[in-house]
Motif scaffolding. Sequence first.
Motif, PDB file in Angstrom:
ATOM      1  N   THR A  84       5.385   0.509  -0.264  1.00 38.37           N
ATOM      2  CA  THR A  84       5.977   1.267  -1.370  1.00 38.37           C
ATOM      3  C   THR A  84       4.953   1.697  -2.413  1.00 38.37           C
ATOM      4  OG1 THR A  84       6.464  -0.753  -2.614  1.00 38.37           O
ATOM      5  CG2 THR A  84       8.176   0.056  -1.117  1.00 38.37           C
ATOM      6  N   ASP A  85       3.851   0.927  -2.574  1.00 35.44           N
ATOM      7  CA  ASP A  85       2.876   1.239  -3.617  1.00 35.44           C
ATOM      8  C   ASP A  85       1.555   0.566  -3.286  1.00 35.44           C
ATOM      9  OD1 ASP A  85       2.727  -1.452  -5.417  1.00 35.44           O
ATOM     10  OD2 ASP A  85       4.761  -1.145  -4.686  1.00 35.44           O
ATOM     11  N   ASP A  86       0.522   0.903  -4.057  1.00 36.13           N
ATOM     12  CA  ASP A  86      -0.830   0.402  -3.796  1.00 36.13           C
ATOM     13  C   ASP A  86      -1.123  -0.939  -4.464  1.00 36.13           C
ATOM     14  OD1 ASP A  86      -1.375   2.708  -2.353  1.00 36.13           O
ATOM     15  OD2 ASP A  86      -2.193   3.779  -4.092  1.00 36.13           O
ATOM     16  N   GLU A  87      -0.184  -1.453  -5.244  1.00 35.92           N
ATOM     17  CA  GLU A  87      -0.435  -2.684  -5.983  1.00 35.92           C
ATOM     18  C   GLU A  87       0.245  -3.906  -5.365  1.00 35.92           C
ATOM     19  OE1 GLU A  87      -2.480  -3.067  -8.690  1.00 35.92           O
ATOM     20  OE2 GLU A  87      -3.084  -1.028  -8.147  1.00 35.92           O
ATOM     21  N   ALA A  88       0.925  -3.733  -4.230  1.00 37.35           N
ATOM     22  CA  ALA A  88       1.704  -4.831  -3.657  1.00 37.35           C
ATOM     23  C   ALA A  88       0.834  -6.029  -3.299  1.00 37.35           C
ATOM     24  CB  ALA A  88       2.464  -4.345  -2.428  1.00 37.35           C
ATOM     25  N   LEU A  89      -0.271  -5.797  -2.587  1.00 34.34           N
ATOM     26  CA  LEU A  89      -1.131  -6.908  -2.190  1.00 34.34           C
ATOM     27  C   LEU A  89      -1.756  -7.564  -3.418  1.00 34.34           C
ATOM     28  CD1 LEU A  89      -2.451  -8.595   0.019  1.00 34.34           C
ATOM     29  CD2 LEU A  89      -4.306  -6.910   0.102  1.00 34.34           C
ATOM     30  N   HIS A  90      -2.176  -6.761  -4.372  1.00 32.69           N
ATOM     31  CA  HIS A  90      -2.758  -7.294  -5.607  1.00 32.69           C
ATOM     32  C   HIS A  90      -1.759  -8.205  -6.313  1.00 32.69           C
ATOM     33  CE1 HIS A  90      -5.155  -7.607  -9.164  1.00 32.69           C
ATOM     34  NE2 HIS A  90      -4.344  -6.882  -9.903  1.00 32.69           N
ATOM     35  N   ASP A  91      -0.517  -7.762  -6.423  1.00 30.10           N
ATOM     36  CA  ASP A  91       0.502  -8.558  -7.105  1.00 30.10           C
ATOM     37  C   ASP A  91       0.820  -9.829  -6.327  1.00 30.10           C
ATOM     38  OD1 ASP A  91       0.571  -6.627  -9.034  1.00 30.10           O
ATOM     39  OD2 ASP A  91       2.458  -5.724  -8.394  1.00 30.10           O
ATOM     40  N   LEU A  92       0.834  -9.734  -5.004  1.00 32.34           N
ATOM     41  CA  LEU A  92       1.064 -10.921  -4.176  1.00 32.34           C
ATOM     42  C   LEU A  92      -0.028 -11.955  -4.437  1.00 32.34           C
ATOM     43  CD1 LEU A  92       2.176 -11.027  -0.469  1.00 32.34           C
ATOM     44  CD2 LEU A  92       0.347 -12.511  -1.263  1.00 32.34           C
ATOM     45  N   ARG A  93      -1.272 -11.479  -4.495  1.00 33.41           N
ATOM     46  CA  ARG A  93      -2.387 -12.395  -4.697  1.00 33.41           C
ATOM     47  C   ARG A  93      -2.403 -12.985  -6.114  1.00 33.41           C
ATOM     48  NH1 ARG A  93      -6.742 -12.871  -1.694  1.00 33.41           N
ATOM     49  NH2 ARG A  93      -8.186 -12.622  -3.461  1.00 33.41           N
ATOM     50  N   ILE A  94      -1.953 -12.230  -7.098  1.00 32.19           N
ATOM     51  CA  ILE A  94      -1.866 -12.773  -8.448  1.00 32.19           C
ATOM     52  C   ILE A  94      -0.854 -13.916  -8.490  1.00 32.19           C
ATOM     53  CG2 ILE A  94      -1.035 -12.287 -10.784  1.00 32.19           C
ATOM     54  CD1 ILE A  94      -2.336  -9.555 -10.573  1.00 32.19           C
ATOM     55  N   SER A  95       0.309 -13.705  -7.877  1.00 37.04           N
ATOM     56  CA  SER A  95       1.318 -14.774  -7.830  1.00 37.04           C
ATOM     57  C   SER A  95       0.795 -15.971  -7.048  1.00 37.04           C
ATOM     58  CB  SER A  95       2.611 -14.259  -7.195  1.00 37.04           C
ATOM     59  OG  SER A  95       3.235 -13.300  -8.020  1.00 37.04           O
ATOM     60  N   LEU A  96       0.075 -15.699  -5.975  1.00 41.05           N
ATOM     61  CA  LEU A  96      -0.509 -16.775  -5.175  1.00 41.05           C
ATOM     62  C   LEU A  96      -1.532 -17.560  -5.994  1.00 41.05           C
ATOM     63  CD1 LEU A  96      -0.452 -17.786  -2.159  1.00 41.05           C
ATOM     64  CD2 LEU A  96      -2.536 -16.444  -1.836  1.00 41.05           C
ATOM     65  N   ARG A  97      -2.356 -16.849  -6.763  1.00 42.57           N
ATOM     66  CA  ARG A  97      -3.362 -17.504  -7.600  1.00 42.57           C
ATOM     67  C   ARG A  97      -2.693 -18.364  -8.674  1.00 42.57           C
ATOM     68  NH1 ARG A  97      -5.860 -13.142  -9.763  1.00 42.57           N
ATOM     69  NH2 ARG A  97      -7.096 -12.880  -7.877  1.00 42.57           N
ATOM     70  N   LYS A  98      -1.638 -17.856  -9.260  1.00 42.73           N
ATOM     71  CA  LYS A  98      -0.919 -18.629 -10.275  1.00 42.73           C
ATOM     72  C   LYS A  98      -0.309 -19.883  -9.659  1.00 42.73           C
ATOM     73  CE  LYS A  98       0.198 -14.818 -13.412  1.00 42.73           C
ATOM     74  NZ  LYS A  98       1.285 -13.995 -14.000  1.00 42.73           N
ATOM     75  N   LEU A  99       0.200 -19.754  -8.450  1.00 49.30           N
ATOM     76  CA  LEU A  99       0.770 -20.909  -7.752  1.00 49.30           C
ATOM     77  C   LEU A  99      -0.303 -21.961  -7.495  1.00 49.30           C
ATOM     78  CD1 LEU A  99       3.084 -22.321  -6.203  1.00 49.30           C
ATOM     79  CD2 LEU A  99       2.345 -21.044  -4.168  1.00 49.30           C
ATOM     80  N   ARG A 100      -1.447 -21.535  -7.001  1.00 51.02           N
ATOM     81  CA  ARG A 100      -2.521 -22.487  -6.704  1.00 51.02           C
ATOM     82  C   ARG A 100      -3.060 -23.126  -7.983  1.00 51.02           C
ATOM     83  NH1 ARG A 100      -7.049 -21.635  -2.854  1.00 51.02           N
ATOM     84  NH2 ARG A 100      -6.691 -23.870  -2.676  1.00 51.02           N
ATOM     85  N   SER A 101      -3.082 -22.370  -9.063  1.00 53.26           N
ATOM     86  CA  SER A 101      -3.523 -22.936 -10.341  1.00 53.26           C
ATOM     87  C   SER A 101      -2.548 -24.004 -10.824  1.00 53.26           C
ATOM     88  CB  SER A 101      -3.645 -21.837 -11.394  1.00 53.26           C
ATOM     89  OG  SER A 101      -4.644 -20.905 -11.040  1.00 53.26           O
ATOM     90  N   LEU A 102      -1.274 -23.762 -10.610  1.00 56.47           N
ATOM     91  CA  LEU A 102      -0.256 -24.735 -10.985  1.00 56.47           C
ATOM     92  C   LEU A 102      -0.374 -26.006 -10.137  1.00 56.47           C
ATOM     93  CD1 LEU A 102       2.251 -24.918 -12.898  1.00 56.47           C
ATOM     94  CD2 LEU A 102       3.631 -24.212 -10.937  1.00 56.47           C
ATOM     95  N   LEU A 103      -0.683 -25.830  -8.860  1.00 49.10           N
ATOM     96  CA  LEU A 103      -0.763 -26.966  -7.948  1.00 49.10           C
ATOM     97  C   LEU A 103      -2.092 -27.716  -8.050  1.00 49.10           C
ATOM     98  CD1 LEU A 103       0.699 -25.364  -4.686  1.00 49.10           C
ATOM     99  CD2 LEU A 103       1.897 -26.841  -6.306  1.00 49.10           C
ATOM    100  N   ARG A 104      -3.133 -27.037  -8.508  1.00 45.79           N
ATOM    101  CA  ARG A 104      -4.481 -27.595  -8.432  1.00 45.79           C
ATOM    102  C   ARG A 104      -4.614 -29.005  -9.022  1.00 45.79           C
ATOM    103  NH1 ARG A 104      -9.221 -25.885  -6.886  1.00 45.79           N
ATOM    104  NH2 ARG A 104     -11.105 -26.831  -7.756  1.00 45.79           N
ATOM    105  N   PRO A 105      -4.083 -29.276 -10.205  1.00 50.49           N
ATOM    106  CA  PRO A 105      -4.223 -30.641 -10.731  1.00 50.49           C
ATOM    107  C   PRO A 105      -3.427 -31.674  -9.941  1.00 50.49           C
ATOM    108  CG  PRO A 105      -3.704 -29.063 -12.471  1.00 50.49           C
ATOM    109  CD  PRO A 105      -3.443 -28.381 -11.176  1.00 50.49           C
ATOM    110  N   MET A 106      -2.532 -31.212  -9.056  1.00 47.17           N
ATOM    111  CA  MET A 106      -1.680 -32.133  -8.287  1.00 47.17           C
ATOM    112  C   MET A 106      -1.960 -32.063  -6.790  1.00 47.17           C
ATOM    113  SD  MET A 106       2.011 -31.340 -10.058  1.00 47.17           S
ATOM    114  CE  MET A 106       1.994 -29.634  -9.503  1.00 47.17           C
ATOM    115  N   ARG A 107      -3.014 -31.364  -6.401  1.00 50.06           N
ATOM    116  CA  ARG A 107      -3.163 -31.043  -4.982  1.00 50.06           C
ATOM    117  C   ARG A 107      -3.429 -32.261  -4.095  1.00 50.06           C
ATOM    118  NH1 ARG A 107      -8.002 -29.953  -7.325  1.00 50.06           N
ATOM    119  NH2 ARG A 107      -9.932 -30.294  -6.149  1.00 50.06           N
ATOM    120  N   ARG A 108      -3.796 -33.384  -4.684  1.00 53.16           N
ATOM    121  CA  ARG A 108      -4.025 -34.588  -3.886  1.00 53.16           C
ATOM    122  C   ARG A 108      -2.737 -35.381  -3.635  1.00 53.16           C
ATOM    123  NH1 ARG A 108      -9.601 -36.726  -6.832  1.00 53.16           N
ATOM    124  NH2 ARG A 108     -10.888 -34.902  -6.305  1.00 53.16           N
TER     125      ARG A 108
END
Length: 259
Positions: A29-53
Amino acid sequence: MSFIDSIVAQVLVLEVGIHHAYARLACRTDDEALHDLRISLRKLRSLLRPMRRLDATKELDAAAADVGRLTTPVRDLEVLIAELQRQGFHDQAGRRKHLLESRYAVIENSATVQRFMAVLDGWPARMREADRQGELEQLRDRVRIRLQRQLQRLREALADPAFDRHALRLLVKRMRYVHEAYPNLSPIPHDAIPALKAVQSALGDWHDHFQWCLKADQEADLLVLKDRWEIAGESELKAAEVELSILAEYLAEQAPTVR
């Protein structure tokens, strides 16, 4: 709302964003879809990072990392195409657009992405069960300590002139996003945030030009741009060093030390 409730709520919001971006990518639908997916993914990993163990988060963090590795080269290709178009090299951009379409199809049909989506969908229930089993006791304090240690690693890197700038870019990036994930626990002073963002931007621009120069050594039709990319990269690295000095001053003066 409890600390664990707030984490689960954030993950649910990010899950909606990930599914929405993935649907846009699948439908082109647009050129920003993958970028937005990766931003949400990065935010998710940042949230999990202190708990990843923790057992409750290991699988989701690993699955998210797999999607990140899968999509990084595709996002890099998008950025390169945009740069070629900006510079007026439309033939080079056009040739890579055909490759980009095939890369989108790989992501769309990827078992890696589907596995991640399944793990993400089941994670809130898994987190709740871990809470019931007493596996998440004092989670807030554990997260706070990990954030402080992450900041300490960044301060040490900033104090070392020989520290690899590629690795430093990642430390800065992770510190910024984990601050956004846990604003109430973050040890980053509020007035240091603009400096943190400025460093991330400057090092990001330099990193792009560095990667494009490597590409030019491998792809002959990019060689015509290598000189200007090298000049731009050198200028951006100098600008980044100034921003790094400013950030180091903020953090050296105000950051706590964890022993």
